[in-house]
Design an enzyme around this catalytic site. Sequence first.
Site, PDB file in Angstrom:
ATOM      1  CB  SER A  91      -1.061  -0.223   1.063  1.00  0.00           C
ATOM      2  OG  SER A  91      -2.196  -0.940   0.758  1.00  0.00           O
ATOM      3  CE1 TYR A 190      -4.931   2.503   4.061  1.00  0.00           C
ATOM      4  CE2 TYR A 190      -5.456   0.130   3.597  1.00  0.00           C
ATOM      5  CZ  TYR A 190      -4.808   1.335   3.353  1.00  0.00           C
ATOM      6  OH  TYR A 190      -3.470   0.957   2.432  1.00  0.00           O
ATOM      7  CB  SER A 191     -11.657   0.380   1.423  1.00  0.00           C
ATOM      8  OG  SER A 191     -12.094  -0.636   0.252  1.00  0.00           O
ATOM      9  CG  ASN A 192      -6.487  -2.446  -0.710  1.00  0.00           C
ATOM     10  OD1 ASN A 192      -5.565  -1.930  -0.821  1.00  0.00           O
ATOM     11  ND2 ASN A 192      -6.969  -3.234   0.237  1.00  0.00           N
ATOM     12  N   GLY A 333       2.795  -0.348   4.018  1.00  0.00           N
ATOM     13  CA  GLY A 333       2.275  -1.498   3.056  1.00  0.00           C
ATOM     14  C   GLY A 333       2.383  -2.794   3.512  1.00  0.00           C
TER      15      GLY A 333
END
Length: 384
Positions: A91, A190-192, A333
């Site tokens: 990330s 928090y979301s990809n 990440g």
Amino acid sequence: MIKRNRTKLSLVVGAVCATMLTLATPAAHAGTAEDDHTATLAALKAFQASAGPGAAIHAGGPGESWTLSAGTGTINSDRPIRSDEHFRIGSQTKTFTAVVLLQLVDEGKVSLDAPIADYLPGVVTGNGYDGTRITVRHLLQHTGGLAAYTPQVVIDKPVSNPDGTYELAELVRKGLSFAPVSAPGAGFTYSNTNYLILGMLVEKVTGQRVHETVTSRVIEPLGLGRTVFPAPGQRALPTPAVNGYHGVRVGGFYFWTPALTYDPSLFSSAGAMVSTLEDLTTFYQALVVGKVLSASGLAEMQKVREAGPGVSFGLGLGRKELSCGIVAWGHSGGVPGYMSQTMVTENGRHASVVTNALFQINAPADQLHELLDTALCEDAAQRS
């Protein structure tokens, strides 16, 4: 995220043919840095004892850098992780994606407070989502109400192309199959999926694939010679590389198996990139001193919102106040085989950490943040 963030990437992975490795007192490799940075070395050993087979930190202050390593980059050998070795940064890719979006804002091609539906009509819709109410800023700051989602490597994967690569539109469709968790702007999740949608936006506005745009706009201008945004299908790590593992700890023993291979397009603009501790340091340092964005663009990026206890998040960039009173910026990440984080200050202090395993249970987040804080504040104390 920056401090004690519990919303790390959640990845379903399998273990095959585990290798057992006893880690009692991890070997340290540092040259003269070991004697000069004893507090950081102790924190590194504590982190590595709960992390992967190996761990390393590349840190320093204005005009100088040093590297400490504990454990090994390759199981059943004594091979320290070096600061110039490649690994998957997960990330931390999001900060690169955010930089490109803010460059497009600087150029008048994107508006932060415009609805995403203005640029990608029909993409963020259905299942309770309304793209006319979710702005570009919401997506960059994880405040659009999108459900937490991480593309899976093994179970319940998105549908791939025949060659095993993935389209951003399919990743977004899968992410939006989970219902919203809040109204746009009402909370932080928090979301990809946010950054996968932003990858689609980059491609729509620039007419290029997102890996090409990040490369031409950020990687090449900064001379990041060991940083790669892999194209779909480009699965191998460049050499030299840190070997990534999965593991389970049982008492004083770790059971390691090599990280599963996956196509980088599975994570794309949310987490596909490859870099080194040295290159990540260069990138974040250039960013916070204004060499990557305009002053207004950087100011927007650093407008933070509280995201949880001790956690503040801007537009693809996290903020942490250190125990010594200074402020650091960066991102973490995690992808199969690797956990990492980079933090820098505006006056040149920096610390970038990697371990070559990612844990789903008992991830050493507290030890990681203690290590980063120790390194940055130890340097500050030595200069005071």
